[in-house]
Design a protein around this motif. Structure first.
Motif, PDB file in Angstrom:
ATOM      1  N   VAL A   1       9.158   0.264   5.350  1.00 10.76           N
ATOM      2  CA  VAL A   1       8.847  -0.820   6.299  1.00 10.76           C
ATOM      3  C   VAL A   1       7.751  -1.714   5.729  1.00 10.76           C
ATOM      4  N   ARG A   2       6.752  -1.096   5.065  1.00  7.24           N
ATOM      5  CA  ARG A   2       5.664  -1.886   4.488  1.00  7.24           C
ATOM      6  C   ARG A   2       6.170  -2.810   3.388  1.00  7.24           C
TER       7      ARG A   2
ATOM      8  N   VAL B   1       0.838  -1.178   0.000  1.00 13.55           N
ATOM      9  CA  VAL B   1       0.000   0.000   0.000  1.00 13.55           C
ATOM     10  C   VAL B   1       0.886   1.245   0.000  1.00 13.55           C
ATOM     11  N   VAL B   2       0.468   2.232  -0.703  1.00 11.56           N
ATOM     12  CA  VAL B   2       1.266   3.458  -0.813  1.00 11.56           C
ATOM     13  C   VAL B   2       1.078   4.277   0.457  1.00 11.56           C
ATOM     14  N   TYR B   3       2.196   4.634   1.088  1.00  8.29           N
ATOM     15  CA  TYR B   3       2.203   5.461   2.302  1.00  8.29           C
ATOM     16  C   TYR B   3       2.868   6.793   1.963  1.00  8.29           C
ATOM     17  N   PRO B   4       2.362   7.890   2.502  1.00  6.93           N
ATOM     18  CA  PRO B   4       2.996   9.189   2.224  1.00  6.93           C
ATOM     19  C   PRO B   4       4.369   9.304   2.870  1.00  6.93           C
ATOM     20  N   ASN B   5       4.561   8.622   4.001  1.00  3.37           N
ATOM     21  CA  ASN B   5       5.851   8.681   4.701  1.00  3.37           C
ATOM     22  C   ASN B   5       6.796   7.668   4.074  1.00  3.37           C
TER      23      ASN B   5
ATOM     24  N   MET C   1      16.776   1.272   6.085  1.00  7.38           N
ATOM     25  CA  MET C   1      16.714   2.741   6.151  1.00  7.38           C
ATOM     26  C   MET C   1      18.071   3.354   5.846  1.00  7.38           C
ATOM     27  N   THR C   2      19.149   2.735   6.347  1.00  3.20           N
ATOM     28  CA  THR C   2      20.498   3.252   6.066  1.00  3.20           C
ATOM     29  C   THR C   2      20.810   3.164   4.579  1.00  3.20           C
ATOM     30  N   ALA C   3      20.428   2.019   3.969  1.00  3.77           N
ATOM     31  CA  ALA C   3      20.688   1.857   2.541  1.00  3.77           C
ATOM     32  C   ALA C   3      19.904   2.861   1.702  1.00  3.77           C
ATOM     33  N   ALA C   4      18.738   3.258   2.188  1.00  2.00           N
ATOM     34  CA  ALA C   4      17.920   4.220   1.436  1.00  2.00           C
ATOM     35  C   ALA C   4      18.215   5.663   1.812  1.00  2.00           C
ATOM     36  N   GLY C   5      19.179   5.872   2.705  1.00  2.00           N
ATOM     37  CA  GLY C   5      19.535   7.224   3.107  1.00  2.00           C
ATOM     38  C   GLY C   5      18.512   7.874   4.010  1.00  2.00           C
ATOM     39  N   LEU C   6      17.793   7.075   4.814  1.00  6.00           N
ATOM     40  CA  LEU C   6      16.769   7.616   5.703  1.00  6.00           C
ATOM     41  C   LEU C   6      17.208   7.583   7.160  1.00  6.00           C
ATOM     42  N   GLY C   7      18.485   7.450   7.415  1.00 12.49           N
ATOM     43  CA  GLY C   7      18.978   7.401   8.780  1.00 12.49           C
ATOM     44  C   GLY C   7      18.991   5.989   9.315  1.00 12.49           C
ATOM     45  N   ALA C   8      19.325   5.852  10.626  1.00 14.09           N
ATOM     46  CA  ALA C   8      19.395   4.525  11.250  1.00 14.09           C
ATOM     47  C   ALA C   8      18.818   4.559  12.663  1.00 14.09           C
ATOM     48  N   SER C   9      17.759   5.351  12.849  1.00 13.75           N
ATOM     49  CA  SER C   9      17.153   5.470  14.179  1.00 13.75           C
ATOM     50  C   SER C   9      16.240   4.262  14.436  1.00 13.75           C
ATOM     51  N   GLU C  10      16.523   3.524  15.511  1.00 19.92           N
ATOM     52  CA  GLU C  10      15.706   2.360  15.844  1.00 19.92           C
ATOM     53  C   GLU C  10      14.311   2.773  16.281  1.00 19.92           C
ATOM     54  N   SER C  11      14.207   3.850  17.047  1.00 17.36           N
ATOM     55  CA  SER C  11      12.885   4.296  17.496  1.00 17.36           C
ATOM     56  C   SER C  11      12.019   4.724  16.320  1.00 17.36           C
ATOM     57  N   THR C  12      12.652   5.382  15.301  1.00 18.05           N
ATOM     58  CA  THR C  12      11.889   5.771  14.107  1.00 18.05           C
ATOM     59  C   THR C  12      11.390   4.542  13.363  1.00 18.05           C
ATOM     60  N   ALA C  13      12.231   3.490  13.299  1.00 22.37           N
ATOM     61  CA  ALA C  13      11.839   2.269  12.593  1.00 22.37           C
ATOM     62  C   ALA C  13      10.688   1.582  13.316  1.00 22.37           C
ATOM     63  N   ARG C  14      10.767   1.461  14.655  1.00 24.04           N
ATOM     64  CA  ARG C  14       9.696   0.785  15.398  1.00 24.04           C
ATOM     65  C   ARG C  14       8.392   1.580  15.348  1.00 24.04           C
ATOM     66  N   THR C  15       8.495   2.925  15.371  1.00 25.52           N
ATOM     67  CA  THR C  15       7.286   3.747  15.276  1.00 25.52           C
ATOM     68  C   THR C  15       6.626   3.574  13.917  1.00 25.52           C
ATOM     69  N   ALA C  16       7.430   3.512  12.853  1.00 27.00           N
ATOM     70  CA  ALA C  16       6.878   3.312  11.515  1.00 27.00           C
ATOM     71  C   ALA C  16       6.222   1.936  11.395  1.00 27.00           C
ATOM     72  N   ARG C  17       6.855   0.924  11.989  1.00 27.91           N
ATOM     73  CA  ARG C  17       6.261  -0.413  11.955  1.00 27.91           C
ATOM     74  C   ARG C  17       4.919  -0.438  12.681  1.00 27.91           C
TER      75      ARG C  17
ATOM     76  N   ALA D   1      -0.970  -0.721  12.402  1.00 31.04           N
ATOM     77  CA  ALA D   1      -2.249  -0.118  12.795  1.00 31.04           C
ATOM     78  C   ALA D   1      -3.138   0.129  11.572  1.00 31.04           C
ATOM     79  N   ARG D   2      -2.526   0.429  10.435  1.00 31.06           N
ATOM     80  CA  ARG D   2      -3.305   0.669   9.216  1.00 31.06           C
ATOM     81  C   ARG D   2      -3.746  -0.637   8.585  1.00 31.06           C
ATOM     82  N   GLU D   3      -2.829  -1.624   8.550  1.00 25.35           N
ATOM     83  CA  GLU D   3      -3.154  -2.925   7.977  1.00 25.35           C
ATOM     84  C   GLU D   3      -3.056  -3.966   9.111  1.00 25.35           C
ATOM     85  N   THR D   4      -4.139  -4.167   9.821  1.00 24.89           N
ATOM     86  CA  THR D   4      -4.124  -4.993  11.030  1.00 24.89           C
ATOM     87  C   THR D   4      -3.808  -6.454  10.762  1.00 24.89           C
ATOM     88  N   TYR D   5      -4.058  -6.953   9.562  1.00 25.34           N
ATOM     89  CA  TYR D   5      -3.777  -8.353   9.293  1.00 25.34           C
ATOM     90  C   TYR D   5      -2.288  -8.654   9.303  1.00 25.34           C
TER      91      TYR D   5
END
Length: 297
Positions: A242-243, A232-236, A262-278, A283-287
């Motif tokens: 992650v999707r 699914v297309v996400y704006p973020n 995220m590091t390979a895509a140049g989006l940083g390497a923040s673990e908290s950012t990764a877990r929040t995105a997951r 939450a959007r796709e509950t399955y």
């Protein structure tokens, strides 16, 4: 097939001789029980006799039957209390009422025996009067202790156990056991080892099946097709990354895997950012929460 001899230590039954430690212990126990019963009877008789004299000297001289029955109102409390204490100990509990009965009966018996001597008496007279009720108390307590130990051993094991510290003698028994011959590793590698044949199993007998008529009930299963290969297309951008990881191997991506992507895509390497995105993706796709989480971080 070779036969091997196995040495098995089996406990022996019976007693080797007449003067074994077990036999001596049982003889001592029996003698102590007999002497305890005799001492209890004598002490109770002396105490009972003295209490009858006290009752006769204080208003029951002409009522002989009542003077002999009156001591029972004191001494029988001791017997009843001791029996109730025995019953409570067998049930692994404490009976305060039974202890109170014994204390009241013993205290009253000793006090009345001593008081029956009268005033201005010699000190030894008081001692002589106090000895029978005290001896009856101790002897009856010892008797109840032996009865309790016997009943407790019978209830726990069902048989008379040997005394502590005495081990029953054992008798070696030789038992022949058929074992297959040992095969060396060299024979296994060379392929020359012969495998012993197993006994032929009895032929199986097939039973005639019994026809069973089952009425089929139509079941309509509603399913929602999900295409995981087309995320699914996400704006973020982080959410979109992650999707996409969910559709790669159909497992929930771990924190290390998300930060690596995220590091390979140049989006940083923040673990908290990764877990929040997951969390936002699930939450959007509950399955997606039903995916295996064995490697999820």
């Amino acid at each position: 097939m070779s036969a091997a001899t196995v040495r098995v230590e089996a406990p022996s039954t019976g007693v080797e001789g007449a003067l074994t430690p077990v036999g001596v212990e049982r003889a001592i126990t029996a003698l102590a029980s007999v002497l305890t019963v005799l001492l209890t009877a004598v002490a109770f008789w002396l105490s009972y006799e003295h209490l009858q004299e006290v009752a006769a000297a204080h208003g029951m001289a002409e009522a002989v039957a009542r003077s002999w029955a009156w001591p029972a109102t004191v001494d029988l409390f001791i017997v009843i209390g001791e029996l109730l204490i025995l019953r409570a100990s067998l049930a692994h509990r404490v009976d305060g009422w039974a202890i109170g009965l014994v204390a009241a009966g013993d205290g009253a018996s000793i006090a009345l025996n001593v008081a029956g001597v009268g005033q201005d008496a010699n000190a030894l007279n008081y001692v002589v009067a106090a000895v029978p009720p005290v001896a009856a108390l101790l002897a009856f307590g010892a008797l109840m202790r032996q009865v309790h130990a016997y009943l407790a051993s019978r209830a726990s094991t069902g048989v008379n156990p040997p005394p502590p510290g005495v081990e029953a003698p054992s008798t070696p028994v030789n038992v022949s056991v058929d074992r297959p011959p040992a095969i060396s590793p060299a024979e296994i590698v060379a392929g020359t080892a012969s495998v012993p044949e197993l006994p032929a199993s009895a032929p199986e007998t097939e039973q005639a099946p019994t026809p069973v008529t089952v009425e089929a009930t139509p079941v309509t299963a509603a399913s929602t097709p999900v295409d995981l290969c087309t995320p699914v297309v996400y704006p973020n951008r982080v959410d979109q990354l992650v999707r996409a990881l969910y559709g790669s191997d159909f497992t929930q991506p771990s924190t290390a895997r998300m930060t690596q992507a995220m590091t390979a895509a140049g989006l940083g390497a923040s673990e908290s950012t990764a877990r929040t995105a997951r969390g936002r993706v699930k939450a959007r796709e509950t399955y997606l929460t039903d995916f295996p989480t064995a490697i999820a971080g």
